[in-house]
Scaffold this active site. Structure first.
Site, mmCIF file in Angstrom:
data_model
loop_
_atom_site.group_PDB
_atom_site.id
_atom_site.type_symbol
_atom_site.label_atom_id
_atom_site.label_comp_id
_atom_site.label_asym_id
_atom_site.label_seq_id
_atom_site.Cartn_x
_atom_site.Cartn_y
_atom_site.Cartn_z
ATOM 1 N N LYS A 173 -2.796 -2.817 9.358
ATOM 2 C CA LYS A 173 -1.497 -2.508 9.972
ATOM 3 C C LYS A 173 -1.139 -3.627 10.937
ATOM 4 O O LYS A 173 -1.928 -3.976 11.816
ATOM 5 C CB LYS A 173 -1.541 -1.164 10.697
ATOM 6 C CG LYS A 173 -0.195 -0.740 11.276
ATOM 7 C CD LYS A 173 -0.248 0.687 11.796
ATOM 8 C CE LYS A 173 1.064 1.088 12.459
ATOM 9 N NZ LYS A 173 2.221 1.026 11.529
ATOM 10 N N ARG A 200 0.824 -1.213 0.000
ATOM 11 C CA ARG A 200 0.000 0.000 0.000
ATOM 12 C C ARG A 200 0.859 1.264 0.000
ATOM 13 O O ARG A 200 0.708 2.139 -0.842
ATOM 14 C CB ARG A 200 -0.939 -0.004 1.216
ATOM 15 C CG ARG A 200 -2.085 -0.986 1.112
ATOM 16 C CD ARG A 200 -2.970 -0.884 2.361
ATOM 17 N NE ARG A 200 -4.112 -1.773 2.274
ATOM 18 C CZ ARG A 200 -4.090 -3.061 2.560
ATOM 19 N NH1 ARG A 200 -2.955 -3.620 2.964
ATOM 20 N NH2 ARG A 200 -5.179 -3.803 2.458
ATOM 21 N N PRO A 250 9.471 6.803 11.545
ATOM 22 C CA PRO A 250 8.188 6.153 11.790
ATOM 23 C C PRO A 250 7.037 6.816 11.036
ATOM 24 O O PRO A 250 6.020 6.187 10.774
ATOM 25 C CB PRO A 250 8.000 6.302 13.307
ATOM 26 C CG PRO A 250 9.380 6.477 13.849
ATOM 27 C CD PRO A 250 10.116 7.253 12.790
ATOM 28 N N HIS A 259 -5.293 3.334 13.357
ATOM 29 C CA HIS A 259 -4.821 2.998 12.021
ATOM 30 C C HIS A 259 -5.779 2.017 11.348
ATOM 31 O O HIS A 259 -6.644 1.431 12.000
ATOM 32 C CB HIS A 259 -3.419 2.391 12.068
ATOM 33 C CG HIS A 259 -2.338 3.408 12.253
ATOM 34 N ND1 HIS A 259 -2.038 3.947 13.495
ATOM 35 C CD2 HIS A 259 -1.488 3.997 11.364
ATOM 36 C CE1 HIS A 259 -1.043 4.818 13.354
ATOM 37 N NE2 HIS A 259 -0.700 4.865 12.076
ATOM 38 N N HIS A 260 -5.576 1.828 10.052
ATOM 39 C CA HIS A 260 -6.361 0.870 9.276
ATOM 40 C C HIS A 260 -6.150 -0.537 9.823
ATOM 41 O O HIS A 260 -5.139 -0.832 10.473
ATOM 42 C CB HIS A 260 -5.956 0.932 7.800
ATOM 43 C CG HIS A 260 -4.482 0.720 7.575
ATOM 44 N ND1 HIS A 260 -3.925 -0.526 7.418
ATOM 45 C CD2 HIS A 260 -3.457 1.611 7.508
ATOM 46 C CE1 HIS A 260 -2.619 -0.412 7.256
ATOM 47 N NE2 HIS A 260 -2.303 0.876 7.303
#
EC number: 1.17.1.8
Length: 267
Positions: free
Chosen positions: A160, A15, A127, A156-157
């Protein structure tokens, strides 16, 4: 005439790798000369990203790509173990790594730093490449001086794979270093194990993973009669491109590892 920086992207079919490669292909002074991934092998990196063919196909062998394409910089968006192996290989060949992969321990970073210094090669490990997120961390670092307690919530999605995020860990490290004293979470009895989140650098860190999210973080500070919330939302991975370009353009001037994009900025 603008000098062109030759770049190889590892994790090019993931991604982040795809999004960043798309941006790099459209940047005037960047030449994507190699793409490495175990997925989409043999596919042109331009076609993969909805652009005209770039004449660069995805390959599995990083060493072979470095030998044939002669990149100056390696951009890595893989996973921690692969990123370190890729970085070591790149540094040995005089190629400067720019690593956006999270989950790399400080011990492993120190080992990479020593290798970079021995080879007189620069590296950037970040990061988060979002300039807004870097400013959020900087503001949180400063606010830590004035509030007795704080907690971090990162969202987060759901794809992850690591938690807490590298950004959350870096934020906690910056805050703890800024106050030069142990941070302590508020005492509370957990009726359900883990209810208060993880504890890192004395801060409670809460990780949320949901579909529909990209990357979000808030740091909530508590003091007498008041709360302060510092929040950053990444709504598209396009937010990471300006910071990535900054790292690519500066890494060849470095010797050793620079950890955190904030160390390339002027505050």
């Amino acid at each position: 005439m603008i000098a062109t920086i030759r770049v190889v992207v590892t994790g090019a079919a993931g991604r982040m790798g795809r999004e960043m490669t798309r941006g790099l292909l459209q940047t005037e002074d960047i030449a994507v000369v190699g793409a490495v991934d175990r997925r989409e092998v043999g596919v042109d990196i331009g076609s993969l990203n909805g652009l005209p063919p770039a004449g660069v196909i995805i390959q599995e062998d990083l060493a072979g790509v470095i030998a044939s394409a002669r990149p100056e910089v390696m951009v890595d968006f893989t996973v921690a173990a692969a990123a370190l192996a890729n970085a070591r290989l790149a540094v040995e060949q005089g190629v400067s790594p720019v690593i956006g992969t999270t989950g790399i321990s400080l011990e492993r970073l120190d080992e990479l730093h020593q290798l970079c210094e021995a080879r007189q090669v620069g590296a950037v490990v970040a990061p988060n490449f979002s300039l807004g997120a870097i400013l959020m961390m900087h503001f949180a670092e400063e606010a830590a001086r004035y509030f007795p307690r704080a907690e971090i919530i990162e969202i987060h999605h759901d794809q992850k794979i690591d938690a807490p995020s590298g950004t959350a860990l870096k934020t906690a490290e910056l805050m703890a270093a800024r106050v030069n004293r142990p941070l302590t979470p508020s005492p509370a009895e957990e009726k359900v194990a883990g209810a208060r989140g993880a504890t890192y650098q004395g801060l409670a860190v809460h990780s949320v993973r949901l579909p529909g999210a990209v990357a979000h973080q808030e740091v909530i500070f508590g003091g007498q009669g008041q709360l302060l919330t510092i929040r950053h939302d990444t709504t598209s991975r396009e937010a990471f491109l300006p910071g990535l370009l900054l790292a690519i353009k500066k890494v060849r001037q470095l010797k050793g590892v620079v950890y955190g994009l904030e160390n390339l900025l002027e505050f």
